[in-house]
Design an enzyme around this catalytic site. Structure first.
Site, PDB file in Angstrom:
ATOM      1  N   GLU A  36      16.391   2.932  13.078  1.00  0.00           N
ATOM      2  CA  GLU A  36      15.730   4.445  12.118  1.00  0.00           C
ATOM      3  C   GLU A  36      16.424   5.087  11.287  1.00  0.00           C
ATOM      4  O   GLU A  36      17.926   5.517  12.242  1.00  0.00           O
ATOM      5  CB  GLU A  36      14.726   4.640  13.391  1.00  0.00           C
ATOM      6  CG  GLU A  36      13.693   3.619  13.623  1.00  0.00           C
ATOM      7  CD  GLU A  36      12.844   4.183  14.601  1.00  0.00           C
ATOM      8  OE1 GLU A  36      11.120   4.737  13.982  1.00  0.00           O
ATOM      9  OE2 GLU A  36      12.699   4.784  15.839  1.00  0.00           O
ATOM     10  N   GLU A  61       7.954  -3.171  20.719  1.00  0.00           N
ATOM     11  CA  GLU A  61       8.109  -2.551  19.396  1.00  0.00           C
ATOM     12  C   GLU A  61       9.501  -3.220  19.353  1.00  0.00           C
ATOM     13  O   GLU A  61       9.870  -2.616  20.403  1.00  0.00           O
ATOM     14  CB  GLU A  61       7.804  -1.489  18.531  1.00  0.00           C
ATOM     15  CG  GLU A  61       8.301  -0.890  17.363  1.00  0.00           C
ATOM     16  CD  GLU A  61       7.671   0.621  16.980  1.00  0.00           C
ATOM     17  OE1 GLU A  61       6.491   1.022  17.664  1.00  0.00           O
ATOM     18  OE2 GLU A  61       8.866   1.569  16.468  1.00  0.00           O
TER      19      GLU A  61
END
Length: 265
Positions: free
Chosen positions: A152, A147
């Protein structure tokens, strides 16, 4: 003697001209969405994921359902809006108090440069993300598939974003990550990106690198990134990084101006 110095100077210039200059990497556009056509998301480019995988819920204790409705994902005025809303909604056998959208790119690619221009939500409890997953995730479970979190936004501080990598050797509470302060992420657009090659992944904001993932251990536990990945755009609510939701929350959005993927010529 004068001629000797002239010859020496010419030789010096010749040596300088023969020195190798740093190579400028030549990228060409592979795939993009400029979000110019008003209305629904282009389903030739994106899959709106709606099935909640964990007994009717999403990972990380998130509080939302993802939908494929225009209420949660639409294009207007040249940008994509991913909207998190407070509303009761039933899906996958469960009722949640919030809705949002999660877009997965139908493009799958290995190596390249990715740039996403976005403006982020501000309301406490929202958790926007721009990221990538191994396209083999159905055959090789997370985190072994790899990932890549390009961006974020953290609930603790809406002036901070982070980039991270989750792999079999480092994941969950111990990913490889770096945080960066950006004073106006909720007010203005910034370009969040990565440059991914066979040796490393460099994370960028507005074209400037601030974090590089380049593990010494090149086993699949630490470097599964020699296979295809696909991109994801979503806004979660609550959960591990969303945190407590503002009790006055009604809706907020991540706005995306473009998504561009380049590869070397």
């Amino acid at each position: 003697m004068k001629n000797f110095f002239i010859l020496l100077f010419i030789a010096f210039l010749g040596g300088c001209q023969n020195e190798q200059k740093p190579k400028t990497l030549n990228y060409e556009l592979l795939w993009s969405d400029e979000f110019e056509q008003a209305g629904a998301v282009d389903t030739d480019k994106w899959f709106l994921e709606t099935f909640a995988p964990q007994n009717g819920g999403w990972h990380n204790n998130e509080l939302q359902h993802y939908t494929d409705r225009l209420d949660n994902a639409y294009i207007s005025d040249g940008t994509l809006k991913i909207v998190a809303k407070k509303e009761e909604y039933t899906s996958s056998g469960t009722t949640k108090s919030f809705t949002s959208a999660r877009l997965n790119s139908k493009l799958k690619f290995t190596y390249g440069k990715v740039e996403i221009k976005a403006k982020l939500p501000r309301t406490q409890g929202t958790w926007p993300a721009i990221w990538a997953l191994g396209a083999n995730i159905n055959e090789v479970p997370w985190p072994k598939c790899g990932e890549i979190d390009i961006m974020e936004q953290l609930f603790e501080d809406h002036l901070m974003v982070q980039s991270a990598v989750h792999v079999q050797g480092r994941y969950g509470d111990d990913p490889a990550l770096q945080q960066i302060k950006i004073s106006d992420v909720t007010e203005n657009f910034h370009v969040y990106g990565m440059i991914w090659d066979p040796e490393k992944i460099v994370f960028t904001v507005d074209g400037e690198g601030f974090f590089t993932y380049q593990p010494e251990d090149r086993s699949e536990d630490f470097w599964p990134f020699d296979k295809d990945q696909y991109l994801l755009l979503n806004v979660a609510v609550g959960g591990t990084l969303g945190g407590e939701v503002d009790p006055n929350f009604t809706e907020d959005q991540m706005e995306v101006d473009y998504v561009r993927v380049y590869q070397l010529k």
